[in-house]
Design an enzyme around this catalytic site. Structure first.
Site, PDB file in Angstrom:
ATOM      1  CB  SER A   1       3.580  11.207  -4.239  1.00  0.00           C
ATOM      2  OG  SER A   1       2.149  11.127  -4.531  1.00  0.00           O
TER       3      SER A   1
ATOM      4  CE  LYS B   1       2.468  -2.394  -4.116  1.00  0.00           C
ATOM      5  NZ  LYS B   1       2.216  -1.992  -2.717  1.00  0.00           N
ATOM      6  N   GLY B   2       0.261   1.843  -7.395  1.00  0.00           N
ATOM      7  CA  GLY B   2      -0.666   1.952  -8.399  1.00  0.00           C
ATOM      8  C   GLY B   2      -0.494   3.322  -9.026  1.00  0.00           C
TER       9      GLY B   2
ATOM     10  N   GLY C   1      -4.598  -4.243  -3.918  1.00  0.00           N
ATOM     11  CA  GLY C   1      -5.749  -3.129  -4.034  1.00  0.00           C
ATOM     12  C   GLY C   1      -4.779  -1.917  -4.593  1.00  0.00           C
ATOM     13  CG  HIS C   2      -1.821  -2.104  -6.957  1.00  0.00           C
ATOM     14  ND1 HIS C   2      -0.891  -2.360  -7.630  1.00  0.00           N
ATOM     15  CD2 HIS C   2      -1.594  -2.505  -5.787  1.00  0.00           C
ATOM     16  CE1 HIS C   2      -0.197  -3.225  -7.218  1.00  0.00           C
ATOM     17  NE2 HIS C   2      -0.761  -3.385  -5.931  1.00  0.00           N
TER      18      HIS C   2
ATOM     19  CD  GLN D   1       0.667  -8.819  -2.206  1.00  0.00           C
ATOM     20  OE1 GLN D   1       1.341  -9.658  -3.187  1.00  0.00           O
ATOM     21  NE2 GLN D   1      -0.591  -8.373  -2.760  1.00  0.00           N
TER      22      GLN D   1
ATOM     23  CG  ASP E   1      -1.950  -1.019   0.987  1.00  0.00           C
ATOM     24  OD1 ASP E   1      -2.385  -1.624   0.226  1.00  0.00           O
ATOM     25  OD2 ASP E   1      -2.285  -1.597   2.135  1.00  0.00           O
TER      26      ASP E   1
HETATM   27  P1  GDP Z   1      -0.739   0.317  -3.693  1.00  0.00           P
HETATM   28  O1  GDP Z   1      -1.604  -0.719  -2.976  1.00  0.00           O
HETATM   29  O2  GDP Z   1       0.770   0.535  -3.365  1.00  0.00           O
HETATM   30  O3  GDP Z   1      -1.016   0.700  -5.112  1.00  0.00           O
HETATM   31  O4  GDP Z   1      -1.365   1.649  -2.883  1.00  0.00           O
HETATM   32  P2  GDP Z   1      -2.807   1.591  -2.224  1.00  0.00           P
HETATM   33  O5  GDP Z   1      -3.584   2.356  -3.315  1.00  0.00           O
HETATM   34  O6  GDP Z   1      -3.331   0.535  -1.469  1.00  0.00           O
HETATM   35  O7  GDP Z   1      -2.738   2.842  -1.068  1.00  0.00           O
HETATM   36  C1  GDP Z   1      -2.242   3.837  -1.246  1.00  0.00           C
HETATM   37  C2  GDP Z   1      -3.285   4.905  -0.893  1.00  0.00           C
HETATM   38  O8  GDP Z   1      -2.438   6.347  -0.823  1.00  0.00           O
HETATM   39  C3  GDP Z   1      -4.412   5.146  -1.997  1.00  0.00           C
HETATM   40  O9  GDP Z   1      -5.636   5.544  -1.190  1.00  0.00           O
HETATM   41  C4  GDP Z   1      -3.858   6.569  -2.651  1.00  0.00           C
HETATM   42  O10 GDP Z   1      -4.730   7.110  -3.336  1.00  0.00           O
HETATM   43  C5  GDP Z   1      -3.249   7.101  -1.843  1.00  0.00           C
HETATM   44  N1  GDP Z   1      -2.086   8.062  -2.275  1.00  0.00           N
HETATM   45  C6  GDP Z   1      -1.178   7.900  -3.232  1.00  0.00           C
HETATM   46  N2  GDP Z   1      -0.207   8.742  -3.074  1.00  0.00           N
HETATM   47  C7  GDP Z   1      -0.449   9.767  -2.305  1.00  0.00           C
HETATM   48  C8  GDP Z   1      -0.004  10.883  -1.849  1.00  0.00           C
HETATM   49  O11 GDP Z   1       1.115  11.345  -2.284  1.00  0.00           O
HETATM   50  N3  GDP Z   1      -0.691  11.602  -0.858  1.00  0.00           N
HETATM   51  C9  GDP Z   1      -1.802  11.070  -0.476  1.00  0.00           C
HETATM   52  N4  GDP Z   1      -2.489  11.792   0.413  1.00  0.00           N
HETATM   53  N5  GDP Z   1      -2.327  10.069  -0.658  1.00  0.00           N
HETATM   54  C10 GDP Z   1      -1.893   9.202  -1.673  1.00  0.00           C
HETATM   55  P1  IMO Z   2      -0.836  -4.160  -2.321  1.00  0.00           P
HETATM   56  O1  IMO Z   2      -0.484  -4.691  -3.640  1.00  0.00           O
HETATM   57  C1  IMO Z   2      -1.043  -4.467   2.085  1.00  0.00           C
HETATM   58  C2  IMO Z   2      -1.220  -8.643   3.666  1.00  0.00           C
HETATM   59  C3  IMO Z   2      -2.456  -8.884   4.532  1.00  0.00           C
HETATM   60  C4  IMO Z   2      -1.741  -9.965   5.354  1.00  0.00           C
HETATM   61  C5  IMO Z   2      -0.696 -10.669   4.666  1.00  0.00           C
HETATM   62  C6  IMO Z   2      -1.300 -11.860   3.973  1.00  0.00           C
HETATM   63  O2  IMO Z   2      -2.178  -3.625  -2.465  1.00  0.00           O
HETATM   64  O3  IMO Z   2      -0.082  -3.157  -1.782  1.00  0.00           O
HETATM   65  P2  IMO Z   2      -2.792 -12.403   2.115  1.00  0.00           P
HETATM   66  O4  IMO Z   2      -4.023 -12.180   1.411  1.00  0.00           O
HETATM   67  O5  IMO Z   2      -1.707 -12.316   1.191  1.00  0.00           O
HETATM   68  O6  IMO Z   2      -2.588 -14.080   2.404  1.00  0.00           O
HETATM   69  O7  IMO Z   2      -2.320 -11.750   3.332  1.00  0.00           O
HETATM   70  O8  IMO Z   2      -0.224  -9.623   3.636  1.00  0.00           O
HETATM   71  N1  IMO Z   2      -1.339  -8.325   2.377  1.00  0.00           N
HETATM   72  C7  IMO Z   2      -1.275  -6.794   1.880  1.00  0.00           C
HETATM   73  N2  IMO Z   2      -0.964  -5.465   2.706  1.00  0.00           N
HETATM   74  N3  IMO Z   2      -0.912  -4.406   0.751  1.00  0.00           N
HETATM   75  C8  IMO Z   2      -1.211  -5.506  -0.013  1.00  0.00           C
HETATM   76  O9  IMO Z   2      -1.336  -5.517  -1.385  1.00  0.00           O
HETATM   77  C9  IMO Z   2      -1.358  -6.597   0.838  1.00  0.00           C
HETATM   78  N4  IMO Z   2      -1.572  -8.119   0.177  1.00  0.00           N
HETATM   79  C10 IMO Z   2      -1.638  -8.685   1.374  1.00  0.00           C
HETATM   80  O10 IMO Z   2      -3.010  -7.811   5.120  1.00  0.00           O
HETATM   81  O11 IMO Z   2      -1.151  -9.256   6.448  1.00  0.00           O
HETATM   82 MG    MG Z   3      -3.099  -1.438  -1.916  1.00  0.00          MG
END
Ligand code: GDP
Ligand code: IMO
Ligand code: MG
Length: 424
Positions: free
Chosen positions: A407, A18-19, A42-43, A224, A15
């Protein structure tokens, strides 16, 4: 001249954003390829006032002219994938011409999800905090040489092979109580599989070889993060795939000498969702403040993410393990306005100070915190506040690679490219 494959991956516990970064840099790449993980990811992408969350489909899908490949290292739940495709269609994106699926990718069955739930329930207090998407059981069947692959959908004995695997799973599930009813999902799964068969299925290793040979660049998109890696993460509180740069080679069939840049994504602080050690976690009002300001709630499960200060030993470890050549720092805006922020520069373990990641960081690891001056919200578009520049310079000096992208908000447009300053 043959082109390189760059790798973009998470340098923390997932999280990181990356997305967003993939979406920002996708126009530079004719092909974006996911190399591991599955619907546990979840990206999030935000642009033109709209928000999209992708689980299986690579984050280049909104860029016209970019092909998006789901690689062999990914595990695919056909039901989730079809929902994603339908969601994109409703948003005006027809994936048919933009999406390629590797025949070697493994399939998540409804029984894999049931097994995931049963395994977590059995672990009780020591549960991993899995997203319950069936990830662990599907990778177990892959390495156990029992799995079903996308290419099997083109064979005429699919029904038989599916039945065999489900019977094996049912024998395992018989030992558990209160397991979800996988039969209720079976028809939906079969319907989704029928649609999956109609997508562009490819031998992705050959496709990527041809792409690179023809001089077209590829970006490998990780899911991840490094500290959730099956080998180098905080085991057993990890996911079941290779989230590191080496995973891009095995997850796509691209050899190491074809890798170009390795871009590590990290937040200006740390988060973690699910169980497991987190040395810099804040259990106080400040942690709650970061969670609220940063909207730190899971993109896949909606769970509250745990929040804490930036962990330099962990980031340095990620730089080393992945061979990160440059870093992107996300969410600096979330800490803006604080008088002071903290950086964890080392760990205290058994009375000794170390900057290295120990074998086990469960309990007994204390962060050594270093105060840094806070920064105001950034106003000028082309300049970062001086205190934020100093924060970044401290990070670069500690980990030895430059932060080339900063960012400052979730939108595609809230992104600053930065000259490489302190690469060592
Ligand atoms: P990923 O799994 O690595 O793609 O990240 P996620 O989408 O799960 O989580 C990142 C969250 O931070 C999302 O809700 C994005 O919209 C938000 N986000 C990304 N970059 C920024 C930033 O620079 N500032 C803020 N406030 N939010 C951001
Ligand atoms: P993105 O790509 C954050 C965590 C789960 C749990 C552990 C194992 O959005 O960054 P699993 O479902 O893979 O068996 O869960 O890994 N986890 C993540 N945490 N971002 C993710 O993906 C994750 N995918 C799995 O919360 O602790
Ligand atoms: Mg994510």
């Amino acid at each position: 001249m043959s082109a390189r494959m760059d790798v973009l991956l998470g340098a923390q516990w997932g999280d990181e954003g990356k997305g967003k970064v993939v979406d920002v840099i996708a126009p530079e790449y004719p092909v974006i390829a996911r190399f591991q993980g599955g619907p546990n990811a979840g990206h999030t992408l935000i642009f033109e006032g709209r928000k999209h969350v992708l689980h299986t489909i690579p984050s280049g899908v909104f860029r016209e002219g970019t092909l998006n490949l789901v690689g062999n290292g990914v595990v695919i739940d056909p039901i989730v994938l079809m929902k994603e495709i339908d969601g994109l269609k409703a948003a005006g994106v027809d994936v048919r011409d933009r999406l390629l699926i590797s025949r070697r990718a493994h399939l998540i069955l409804p029984t894999h999800r049931a097994l995931d739930a049963a395994s977590e329930a059995e672990k009780g207090k020591s549960k991993i905090g899995s997203t319950l998407k069936g990830i662990g059981p599907t990778y177990m069947d892959k390495t156990g040489r029992n799995g079903l692959r996308v290419g099997d959908l083109e064979r005429n004995d699919l029904g038989e092979r599916y039945g065999q695997l489900v019977r094996k799973h049912e024998r395992l599930l018989a030992n558990h109580e209160n397991v979800p009813d996988h039969r209720a999902m079976e028809q939906e799964w079969m319907d989704a599989v029928a649609r999956l068969r109609e997508l562009r299925l490819v031998d992705s290793e050959h496709f990527l070889e041809d792409t690179l040979r023809s001089g077209q660049r590829v970006l490998a998109e990780g899911a991840q993060g490094t500290l959730l890696d099956i080998d180098f993460g905080t085991y057993p509180f990890v996911t079941s795939s290779s989230t590191i740069s080496a995973g891009a080679c095995t997850g796509l069939g691209v050899p190491p000498n074809r890798i170009g840049k390795v871009v590590g994504i990290f937040k200006a602080y740390c988060t973690r969702v699910g169980s497991g050690p987190f040395p810099t976690e804040l259990h106080d009002a400040l942690g709650e403040q970061i969670r609220q300001v940063g909207h730190e709630f899971g993109s896949t499960t909606g769970r509250a993410r745990r929040c804490g200060w930036l962990d330099l030993p962990a980031l340095r470890y990620a730089v080393t393990i992945n061979g990160i050549t440059e870093l992107a720092m996300m969410k600096a805006d979330v800490l803006a306005g604080m008088d002071q922020v903290m950086l964890c520069s080392a760990y205290r373990v058994d009375g000794r100070t170390t900057e290295r990641m120990p074998y086990d960081i469960t309990g007994g690891v204390e962060p050594v915190l270093e105060p840094m001056e806070g920064w105001p919200a950034s106003t000028a578009n082309d300049q970062l506040p001086a205190a934020l520049e100093r924060y970044i310079a401290r990070i670069e000096a500690a980990v030895g690679v430059p932060v080339t992208l900063v960012s400052l908000g979730p939108d595609r447009a809230q992104t600053m490219l930065r000259d490489a300053s302190v690469a060592q």
